[in-house]
Design an enzyme around this catalytic site. Sequence first.
Site, PDB file in Angstrom:
ATOM      1  N   PRO A   1       0.994  -1.208  -0.180  1.00 41.09           N
ATOM      2  CA  PRO A   1       0.237  -0.053   0.072  1.00 41.09           C
ATOM      3  C   PRO A   1       0.858   1.122   0.069  1.00 41.09           C
ATOM      4  O   PRO A   1       0.676   2.294  -0.708  1.00 41.09           O
ATOM      5  CB  PRO A   1      -0.802  -0.104   1.505  1.00 41.09           C
ATOM      6  CG  PRO A   1      -0.964  -1.565   1.652  1.00 41.09           C
ATOM      7  CD  PRO A   1       0.475  -2.224   1.078  1.00 41.09           C
ATOM      8  N   CYS A   2       1.864   1.273   0.754  1.00 46.93           N
ATOM      9  CA  CYS A   2       2.858   2.315   0.754  1.00 46.93           C
ATOM     10  C   CYS A   2       3.478   2.771  -0.760  1.00 46.93           C
ATOM     11  O   CYS A   2       3.390   3.814  -1.360  1.00 46.93           O
ATOM     12  CB  CYS A   2       4.154   2.093   1.703  1.00 46.93           C
ATOM     13  SG  CYS A   2       3.772   1.763   3.222  1.00 46.93           S
ATOM     14  N   LYS A   3       3.824   1.788  -1.207  1.00 49.46           N
ATOM     15  CA  LYS A   3       4.557   1.682  -2.703  1.00 49.46           C
ATOM     16  C   LYS A   3       3.354   2.322  -3.774  1.00 49.46           C
ATOM     17  O   LYS A   3       3.679   2.792  -4.768  1.00 49.46           O
ATOM     18  CB  LYS A   3       5.321   0.567  -3.242  1.00 49.46           C
ATOM     19  CG  LYS A   3       6.440   0.426  -2.065  1.00 49.46           C
ATOM     20  CD  LYS A   3       7.250  -0.703  -2.739  1.00 49.46           C
ATOM     21  CE  LYS A   3       6.833  -2.075  -2.401  1.00 49.46           C
ATOM     22  NZ  LYS A   3       7.827  -3.230  -2.615  1.00 49.46           N
TER      23      LYS A   3
END
Lengths: 192, 169
Positions: free
Chosen positions: A92-94
């Site tokens: 989700p961060c990327k």
Amino acid sequence: MFVVVALMVLAGVHNLRERRTKLQQGQIVMMKDNAAKGETIASLGSPAPEDDLRGKAAPGFTLVDLAGKKVSLADYKGKPVVIDFWATYCAPCKLEMPWFEEFTAKYKSQGLVVLGVDQDDSAGKEEIALAAKRTGVTYPILLPDKKISGNYKLGDYLPQTFFIDKNGNVVEEVIGGRSKDEIEADVKKITE
Amino acid sequence: MMQGLGIKEQGLGVAMLVALMMGSLVTPAQEIRLDGVSPVKKPHLVLLTDGVDVKAGAEQTVELRFRVDAGYHINSHSPMDDLLIPTTLKFVPGMVKVAGTEYPQGEIIKLTGSGEGLDVYQGDFKVLVKLVAPRGFSTMTGTVRYQACDSASCFPPKTLAVRLAVTAK
């Protein structure tokens, strides 16, 4: 003695009714067993009250970027800053990082700065650099020190994103990934 | 409890008790706050199998059943992204010889807004272990390295301790 016992029973029944009523009214937050700090049954979104930095001055820091250059929050005094805590293992961060890159261009005239602070425990600098390169971001990627996660009261989850206004105050603090539109709405809070 | 006390003292005791009871009627109900934070970080993965029965001295395949908490997923043993942490089971060498480990195929899921898939385990899954055990009771110990996420956030890589009782006859 009978009267005393009867009063005790009455008191207990009254308290139980009060608790049930409050639960129905949502005044009591029930957590999952062994819930991680700040985690609720519904979803992650905002920090627990004791960890909430909103309305407070953003904690200062001096970290090192992937090239070994020192970067301080104070370097961006007077500018709106987004601090995004991420890790190489965090999909989700990327997913969000390219959106932050877009916003640095879109809100360049407002002076928007985005800083990505890596939170990997075991990944080396090369892996972190590779992960960042694959997302296409060019904003600074900073390596953490021992203090920053405590100063920003980070929990056991990523991403965590802080939106800091030109006065250096945390306007918004978000746990977990979100849609591009939701992120942009928070960017606008600190750039307008 | 009230023996030996005079009537006056007994009356005072009862009155105090009644006052306490009446106080609990009017004070707010006790607030239940379970978010006062367990310091133990949630594992998200548990081993359901605690023991297996096998034939002594012969190579056999046993099933180790695991469960991922509802709403979460862990990377499969072969995630699509080489930077993601694969789920990996390892045993400490001991009396029971491990001849091989077979992981299940993962499911492909996609995060909202992402075109890329993630190869993951969700819910219950089984890992097959080929082993040879000597006659009697043995204990296998090891670890599972994994990393869990839900649909919007991820937790750091964790190591689950594995302990398996093997009865070989």
